[in-house]
Design an enzyme around this catalytic site. Structure first.
Site, short mmCIF file in Angstrom:
data_model
loop_
_atom_site.label_atom_id
_atom_site.label_comp_id
_atom_site.label_asym_id
_atom_site.label_seq_id
_atom_site.Cartn_x
_atom_site.Cartn_y
_atom_site.Cartn_z
N HIS A 163 -2.67 -3.43 -3.94
CA HIS A 163 -3.50 -2.12 -3.22
C HIS A 163 -3.82 -1.30 -4.53
CE1 HIS A 163 0.31 0.16 -4.26
NE2 HIS A 163 0.99 -0.99 -3.76
N CYS B 150 4.93 -4.26 -5.73
CA CYS B 150 3.40 -4.51 -5.18
C CYS B 150 2.53 -4.82 -6.75
CB CYS B 150 2.81 -3.36 -4.23
SG CYS B 150 3.68 -3.33 -2.92
#
Length: 394
Positions: free
Chosen positions: A321, A339
């Protein structure tokens, strides 16, 4: 047994030493010559048949069997209350017809039999309603186009004890005879799940269909009955792979083996729960702008952010992301909460290029281990031999 004329329903009779059978006489359209009846009328030749299921509370899950006492069966049709028929075949001796599929629970059936002499007879029965119904969820969705790594995945509402019986009713067809196998596991949700994975990544353009012919199959144990069939189909898109290197802090998109673009990134902080998972994962979904809170992944109150261009990789909360707050670390340090973070512009570009099912191959020492097979679609982290061993039908 009772004598039954054409188009007259079967009557039931208790046969000595056997279960209750639906029985009938199969009556030819033309009568035979009389033989001393004294009435001047021709005697009606009759043939008796029996059906293994009878009454209004017949046991589901068994094939329907029609037996003929004399002569040869020509055709048997078994139709349910919705007009669907049970396929079946007459045995080579012409005495027995057996359905290819079991009778479903909570269903009324009509049986019509015809012999080679033109006689017909009918019977009706209904199966008992199920105490519990099992259902399932299929992925990918019907008529979708997915990446080369997406397995065919089924999650069941209730436990499946009779795994081999269920697996045998799951028919996968591919346009190019792709080799693959089913593998059972507990989903991350705790429910029973079975995935069909090719030996290697799908070939682009492959068309895949699933016919889950489960109506009338018992899950076993406390799982309940399946009371319908399911179908789905999808197409495999372009050969795209995303390679994330945790040690060199880069992310590359490859299409047909060639690098399309390389992006600087920052992975999870090594040495603890914030580290990223390594292994071959699969893009599960493109979720756009979502709220990410650290409490949902067991990291306390470390963050609560609206995050753009979110691409889910695991059920446990690993995404690729946009992470503009981490820009000082892109390309040089792993400093996220697990992430794969990029600049907003880079994440937006990648988001526009990938599709669900594209593999993300994450490599490097700065990881907390290999993604589990059930944490999203970690099927590719299992060797082909070990994957085949997960099948219940071998």
């Amino acid at each position: 047994m009772s004598r039954i004329r054409p188009r007259t329903p079967f009557r039931t009779a208790v046969l000595s030493g056997t279960a209750v059978l639906a029985a009938a006489a199969l009556t030819a359209c033309g009568g035979a010559e009389g033989s001393g009846t004294g009435s001047g009328k021709a005697a009606e030749p009759t043939t008796r048949i029996s059906v293994n299921l009878s009454g209004r509370q017949a046991k589901a899950g068994e094939p329907v069997t029609v037996k003929l006492a004399a002569g040869r069966l020509q055709q048997v049709t078994v139709t349910d209350s919705k007009g669907a028929t049970l396929a079946g075949a007459v045995a080579s001796d012409g005495k027995t017809w057996t359905s290819a599929r079991p009778a479903a629970p909570g269903t009324a059936y009509s049986v019509e039999a015809r012999d080679t002499g033109g006689g017909t007879a009918r019977a009706d029965f209904a199966t008992a309603s199920p105490e519990k119904v099992n259902k399932l969820t299929l992925a990918p969705g019907k008529n979708t186009t997915v990446g080369i790594g997406h397995p065919l995945s089924i999650v069941f509402d209730h436990p499946v004890k009779n795994k081999a019986a269920v697996e045998k009713r799951l028919k996968v067809t591919t346009s190019n005879h792709t080799e693959g196998s089913w593998g059972w596991m507990k989903d991350y949700s705790g429910k029973d799940r079975v995935d069909w994975r090719p030996r290697e990544y799908w070939k682009p353009g492959t068309k895949v269909t699933l016919a889950a012919e489960l109506n009338g199959v018992d899950s076993g144990g406390e799982g309940g009955w399946f009371v319908r069939d399911y179908q789905t189909g999808f197409t495999v898109g372009a050969h795209q792979v995303v390679k994330a290197d945790l040690d060199h802090h880069t992310l590359k998109l490859l299409r047909d083996g060639a690098v399309v673009r390389e992006l600087p990134m920052s992975g999870g902080t090594p040495g603890g729960d914030k580290a990223s998972w390594r292994g071959k994962t699969v893009l599960m979904s493109k979720e756009g702008t979502i709220n990410m809170r650290s409490e949902t992944v067991g990291l306390g109150d470390a963050y609560d952010k609206m995050v753009d261009y979110s691409m889910r990789l695991t059920w446990s909360g690993m995404y690729a992301h946009a992470a503009p707050w981490n820009k000082a670390y892109f390309g040089n340090t792993n400093h996220s909460s697990g992430c794969l973070g990029m600049s907003t512009s880079d994440a937006g570009w990648l988001y526009g290029q990938v599709r669900p099912g594209d593999p993300f191959e994450v490599d490097g020492a700065d990881a907390k281990g290999t993604q589990a097979v059930n944490n999203g679609y970690g099927d590719w982290n299992v060797s082909w031999a070990d994957w085949q061993a997960k099948s219940a039908a071998h």
